[in-house]
Design an enzyme around this catalytic site. Sequence first.
Site, PDB file in Angstrom:
ATOM      1  N   ASP A  29      29.570  35.268  20.471  1.00 31.37           N
ATOM      2  CA  ASP A  29      28.680  35.668  21.388  1.00 31.37           C
ATOM      3  C   ASP A  29      28.411  34.835  22.542  1.00 31.37           C
ATOM      4  OD1 ASP A  29      28.296  37.679  19.342  1.00 31.37           O
ATOM      5  OD2 ASP A  29      26.374  37.133  18.789  1.00 31.37           O
ATOM      6  N   THR A  30      28.390  33.412  22.391  1.00 25.05           N
ATOM      7  CA  THR A  30      28.195  32.667  23.373  1.00 25.05           C
ATOM      8  C   THR A  30      29.121  32.983  24.455  1.00 25.05           C
ATOM      9  OG1 THR A  30      27.235  31.025  21.888  1.00 25.05           O
ATOM     10  CG2 THR A  30      27.976  30.219  23.870  1.00 25.05           C
ATOM     11  N   THR A  32      30.682  35.690  25.045  1.00 28.15           N
ATOM     12  CA  THR A  32      30.726  36.753  25.770  1.00 28.15           C
ATOM     13  C   THR A  32      29.457  36.630  26.794  1.00 28.15           C
ATOM     14  OG1 THR A  32      31.003  37.766  23.470  1.00 28.15           O
ATOM     15  CG2 THR A  32      30.117  39.211  25.279  1.00 28.15           C
ATOM     16  N   ASP A  66      36.437  37.809  28.209  1.00 30.25           N
ATOM     17  CA  ASP A  66      36.083  39.262  27.527  1.00 30.25           C
ATOM     18  C   ASP A  66      37.347  39.460  26.462  1.00 30.25           C
ATOM     19  OD1 ASP A  66      35.472  41.611  26.852  1.00 30.25           O
ATOM     20  OD2 ASP A  66      36.313  42.529  28.570  1.00 30.25           O
ATOM     21  N   GLY A  70      36.692  38.460  21.426  1.00 35.12           N
ATOM     22  CA  GLY A  70      37.035  39.246  20.406  1.00 35.12           C
ATOM     23  C   GLY A  70      38.318  38.515  19.792  1.00 35.12           C
ATOM     24  N   ARG A  74      37.872  37.637  15.709  1.00 33.12           N
ATOM     25  CA  ARG A  74      39.067  38.177  14.569  1.00 33.12           C
ATOM     26  C   ARG A  74      39.479  36.850  13.918  1.00 33.12           C
ATOM     27  NH1 ARG A  74      39.490  41.885  18.694  1.00 33.12           N
ATOM     28  NH2 ARG A  74      40.872  40.704  20.133  1.00 33.12           N
ATOM     29  N   SER A  80      31.974  42.177  14.514  1.00 25.18           N
ATOM     30  CA  SER A  80      30.981  42.775  13.910  1.00 25.18           C
ATOM     31  C   SER A  80      30.437  43.912  14.917  1.00 25.18           C
ATOM     32  CB  SER A  80      29.871  41.793  13.803  1.00 25.18           C
ATOM     33  OG  SER A  80      29.342  41.291  15.058  1.00 25.18           O
ATOM     34  N   ASP A  91      30.133  44.456  29.347  1.00 27.10           N
ATOM     35  CA  ASP A  91      31.115  44.766  30.256  1.00 27.10           C
ATOM     36  C   ASP A  91      30.698  45.468  31.364  1.00 27.10           C
ATOM     37  OD1 ASP A  91      33.313  43.565  28.736  1.00 27.10           O
ATOM     38  OD2 ASP A  91      34.069  45.391  27.926  1.00 27.10           O
TER      39      ASP A  91
HETATM   40  C1  LIG Z   1      46.634  33.557  46.864  1.00 25.58           C
HETATM   41  C2  LIG Z   1      46.183  34.492  46.127  1.00 25.58           C
HETATM   42  C3  LIG Z   1      44.815  34.685  45.904  1.00 25.58           C
HETATM   43  C4  LIG Z   1      44.594  35.400  44.631  1.00 25.58           C
HETATM   44  C5  LIG Z   1      43.354  35.145  44.015  1.00 25.58           C
HETATM   45  C6  LIG Z   1      43.309  35.236  42.406  1.00 25.58           C
HETATM   46  C7  LIG Z   1      43.780  36.460  41.885  1.00 25.58           C
HETATM   47  C8  LIG Z   1      43.495  36.704  40.619  1.00 25.58           C
HETATM   48  C9  LIG Z   1      43.102  38.153  40.381  1.00 25.58           C
HETATM   49  C10 LIG Z   1      42.819  38.639  39.491  1.00 25.58           C
HETATM   50  C11 LIG Z   1      42.975  38.624  37.999  1.00 25.58           C
HETATM   51  C12 LIG Z   1      42.412  39.502  37.129  1.00 25.58           C
HETATM   52  C13 LIG Z   1      42.376  39.395  36.127  1.00 25.58           C
HETATM   53  C14 LIG Z   1      41.571  40.615  35.425  1.00 25.58           C
HETATM   54  C15 LIG Z   1      41.798  40.495  33.880  1.00 25.58           C
HETATM   55  C16 LIG Z   1      40.962  41.474  33.196  1.00 25.58           C
HETATM   56  C17 LIG Z   1      40.687  41.037  31.653  1.00 25.58           C
HETATM   57  C18 LIG Z   1      39.950  41.939  31.023  1.00 25.58           C
HETATM   58  O1  LIG Z   1      38.788  41.507  30.804  1.00 25.58           O
HETATM   59  O2  LIG Z   1      40.230  43.019  30.557  1.00 25.58           O
HETATM   60  C19 LIG Z   1      39.262  43.802  29.851  1.00 25.58           C
HETATM   61  C20 LIG Z   1      40.088  44.969  29.209  1.00 25.58           C
HETATM   62  C21 LIG Z   1      39.257  45.671  28.423  1.00 25.58           C
HETATM   63  O3  LIG Z   1      38.434  44.993  27.307  1.00 25.58           O
HETATM   64  P1  LIG Z   1      37.508  45.721  26.126  1.00 25.58           P
HETATM   65  O4  LIG Z   1      38.374  46.314  25.056  1.00 25.58           O
HETATM   66  O5  LIG Z   1      36.794  44.480  25.678  1.00 25.58           O
HETATM   67  O6  LIG Z   1      36.798  46.601  26.701  1.00 25.58           O
HETATM   68  C22 LIG Z   1      36.621  47.980  26.609  1.00 25.58           C
HETATM   69  C23 LIG Z   1      36.916  48.828  27.786  1.00 25.58           C
HETATM   70  O7  LIG Z   1      36.108  48.100  28.893  1.00 25.58           O
HETATM   71  C24 LIG Z   1      36.480  50.118  27.898  1.00 25.58           C
HETATM   72  O8  LIG Z   1      36.309  50.684  28.885  1.00 25.58           O
HETATM   73  P2  LIG Z   1      37.038  52.016  29.492  1.00 25.58           P
HETATM   74  O9  LIG Z   1      38.565  51.498  29.601  1.00 25.58           O
HETATM   75  O10 LIG Z   1      36.945  53.004  28.536  1.00 25.58           O
HETATM   76  O11 LIG Z   1      36.626  52.362  30.891  1.00 25.58           O
HETATM   77  C25 LIG Z   1      35.168  50.567  27.389  1.00 25.58           C
HETATM   78  O12 LIG Z   1      34.960  51.815  26.697  1.00 25.58           O
HETATM   79  C26 LIG Z   1      34.663  49.858  26.020  1.00 25.58           C
HETATM   80  O13 LIG Z   1      33.215  49.508  25.856  1.00 25.58           O
HETATM   81  C27 LIG Z   1      35.302  48.324  26.143  1.00 25.58           C
HETATM   82  O14 LIG Z   1      34.793  47.522  25.093  1.00 25.58           O
HETATM   83  O15 LIG Z   1      41.013  44.073  28.177  1.00 25.58           O
HETATM   84  C28 LIG Z   1      42.346  44.325  28.288  1.00 25.58           C
HETATM   85  O16 LIG Z   1      42.509  45.570  28.772  1.00 25.58           O
HETATM   86  C29 LIG Z   1      43.363  43.646  27.680  1.00 25.58           C
HETATM   87  C30 LIG Z   1      44.457  43.494  28.927  1.00 25.58           C
HETATM   88  C31 LIG Z   1      44.101  42.616  30.152  1.00 25.58           C
HETATM   89  C32 LIG Z   1      45.159  42.551  31.008  1.00 25.58           C
HETATM   90  C33 LIG Z   1      45.025  41.520  31.944  1.00 25.58           C
HETATM   91  C34 LIG Z   1      46.031  41.482  32.996  1.00 25.58           C
HETATM   92  C35 LIG Z   1      45.901  40.609  34.093  1.00 25.58           C
HETATM   93  C36 LIG Z   1      47.129  40.612  34.752  1.00 25.58           C
HETATM   94  C37 LIG Z   1      47.205  40.334  35.864  1.00 25.58           C
HETATM   95  C38 LIG Z   1      46.277  39.061  36.360  1.00 25.58           C
HETATM   96  C39 LIG Z   1      46.851  38.082  37.264  1.00 25.58           C
HETATM   97  C40 LIG Z   1      46.868  38.509  38.777  1.00 25.58           C
HETATM   98  C41 LIG Z   1      47.368  37.059  39.384  1.00 25.58           C
HETATM   99  C42 LIG Z   1      47.638  37.645  40.866  1.00 25.58           C
HETATM  100  C43 LIG Z   1      47.928  36.202  41.567  1.00 25.58           C
HETATM  101  C44 LIG Z   1      48.136  36.460  42.895  1.00 25.58           C
HETATM  102  C45 LIG Z   1      48.499  35.223  43.362  1.00 25.58           C
HETATM  103  N1  LIG Z   2      30.578  38.441  20.829  1.00 23.56           N
HETATM  104  C1  LIG Z   2      31.577  39.356  20.314  1.00 23.56           C
HETATM  105  C2  LIG Z   2      32.744  39.891  21.095  1.00 23.56           C
HETATM  106  C3  LIG Z   2      33.591  40.831  20.374  1.00 23.56           C
HETATM  107  N2  LIG Z   2      33.551  41.118  19.093  1.00 23.56           N
HETATM  108  C4  LIG Z   2      34.698  41.838  18.462  1.00 23.56           C
HETATM  109  O1  LIG Z   2      35.859  41.829  19.307  1.00 23.56           O
HETATM  110  C5  LIG Z   2      36.026  43.321  19.623  1.00 23.56           C
HETATM  111  C6  LIG Z   2      36.279  43.257  21.158  1.00 23.56           C
HETATM  112  O2  LIG Z   2      37.501  42.869  21.298  1.00 23.56           O
HETATM  113  P1  LIG Z   2      38.182  42.205  22.629  1.00 23.56           P
HETATM  114  O3  LIG Z   2      39.331  41.555  22.521  1.00 23.56           O
HETATM  115  O4  LIG Z   2      38.219  43.426  23.636  1.00 23.56           O
HETATM  116  O5  LIG Z   2      36.905  40.952  23.495  1.00 23.56           O
HETATM  117  C7  LIG Z   2      34.749  44.084  19.477  1.00 23.56           C
HETATM  118  O6  LIG Z   2      34.691  45.528  19.459  1.00 23.56           O
HETATM  119  C8  LIG Z   2      34.134  43.248  18.283  1.00 23.56           C
HETATM  120  O7  LIG Z   2      34.686  43.911  17.334  1.00 23.56           O
HETATM  121  C9  LIG Z   2      32.492  40.420  18.143  1.00 23.56           C
HETATM  122  O8  LIG Z   2      32.629  40.638  17.008  1.00 23.56           O
HETATM  123  N3  LIG Z   2      31.704  39.601  18.929  1.00 23.56           N
HETATM  124 MG   LIG Z   3      35.698  41.143  24.689  1.00 22.11          MG
HETATM  125 MG   LIG Z   4      34.984  43.521  26.578  1.00 23.59          MG
END
Ligand SMILES: CCCCCCCC/C=C\CCCCCCCC(=O)OC[C@H](COP(=O)(O)O[C@@H]1[C@H](O)[C@H](OP(=O)(O)O)[C@@H](O)[C@H](O)[C@H]1O)OC(=O)CCCCCCC/C=C\CCCCCCCC
Ligand SMILES: Nc1ccn([C@@H]2O[C@H](COP(=O)(O)O)[C@@H](O)[C@H]2O)c(=O)n1
Ligand SMILES: [Mg+2]
Ligand SMILES: [Mg+2]
Length: 223
Positions: A29-30, A32, A66, A70, A74, A80, A91
């Site tokens: 939670d911290t 998050t 983020d 999780g 896990r 929870s 988010d």
């Molecule tokens: C000279 C260059 C300058 C450039 C400067 C810096 C560039 C760096 C830029 C960007 C980095 C961006 C990284 C972003 C990473 C995001 C990670 C993240 O938090 O993803 C969250 C996602 C979802 O997590 P949850 O399951 O917790 O969330 C659920 C979701 O939100 C649902 O929403 P919905 O989809 O329905 O709309 C909700 O419904 C639900 O409630 C909620 O719980 O996590 C993931 O998806 C996991 C995969 C993450 C993949 C990250 C890929 C990063 C890829 C590349 C980044 C590096 C790019 C570097 C460029 C560098 C250029 C030089």
């Molecule tokens: N403070 C938290 C944050 C997340 N969780 C658990 O993780 C799941 C989300 O996973 P991500 O990899 O997307 O962060 C969430 O559904 C919770 O089950 C938690 O327990 N406490």
């Molecule tokens: Mg998370």
């Molecule tokens: Mg999230």
Amino acid sequence: MLNKYARAFFTRVLTPFAAFLIRRGVSPDTVTLIGTAGVVAGALVFYPRGEFFWGTVVITLFVFSDLVDGNMARQLGRSSRWGAFLDSTLDRVADGAIFGGFALWYAGRGDDTVLCAVAIFCLASGQVVSYTKARGESIGLPVAVNGLVERAERLVLSLVAAGFAGLHKFGVPGIQHLLPVALWIVAVGSLVTLIQRVVTVRRESAEAEAAEGRPEQGSGAAK
Ligand SMILES: CCCCCCCC/C=C\CCCCCCCC(=O)OC[C@H](COP(=O)(O)O[C@@H]1[C@H](O)[C@H](OP(=O)(O)O)[C@@H](O)[C@H](O)[C@H]1O)OC(=O)CCCCCCC/C=C\CCCCCCCC
Ligand SMILES: Nc1ccn([C@@H]2O[C@H](COP(=O)(O)O)[C@@H](O)[C@H]2O)c(=O)n1
Ligand SMILES: [Mg+2]
Ligand SMILES: [Mg+2]
């Protein structure tokens, strides 16, 4: 798509860091809460002033929390309902700050009403896209679709574009146009995703009601 394919990779990379935080007595939670505070501060301090490079650097440092929270939950065997609620709710706060930061820039010194509207559309449609899944699931439907542009895509497209666009201030010509292009892509992609999810919920709710032997609402059969 990123959630499906990139998550496994980032889980492997971030697991040792998550284990380190656990050993230091930090709670999921911290992580998050601090992660969200960092993203909000990065977005609202830097983006409204057009400091896209430094804003993106700060946000990137915190946004991976983020995935870490999780992972920690896990590893601890402490995933929870409260954690899931806190994670998803914060988010929405983080996303609001990022797209709100872009909108504030275009409403102010960025001086572009259309792009301000596009940024606000990205903010609102992203929240509604997430809501469709949460509400659909809360009424007992599987909502078996993620759609074209999930949260990970919205963030990666916008943050990578903003980070590079910020290099304009360091003298790279033309690169500032990347941000408007990304915002348009996120806006159109979010609209498509919203339609995909609404259509799925409509179909699933009709199927569920047919399976319960109830006529579909609005079909005329209920009169
Ligand atoms: C000279 C260059 C300058 C450039 C400067 C810096 C560039 C760096 C830029 C960007 C980095 C961006 C990284 C972003 C990473 C995001 C990670 C993240 O938090 O993803 C969250 C996602 C979802 O997590 P949850 O399951 O917790 O969330 C659920 C979701 O939100 C649902 O929403 P919905 O989809 O329905 O709309 C909700 O419904 C639900 O409630 C909620 O719980 O996590 C993931 O998806 C996991 C995969 C993450 C993949 C990250 C890929 C990063 C890829 C590349 C980044 C590096 C790019 C570097 C460029 C560098 C250029 C030089
Ligand atoms: N403070 C938290 C944050 C997340 N969780 C658990 O993780 C799941 C989300 O996973 P991500 O990899 O997307 O962060 C969430 O559904 C919770 O089950 C938690 O327990 N406490
Ligand atoms: Mg998370
Ligand atoms: Mg999230």
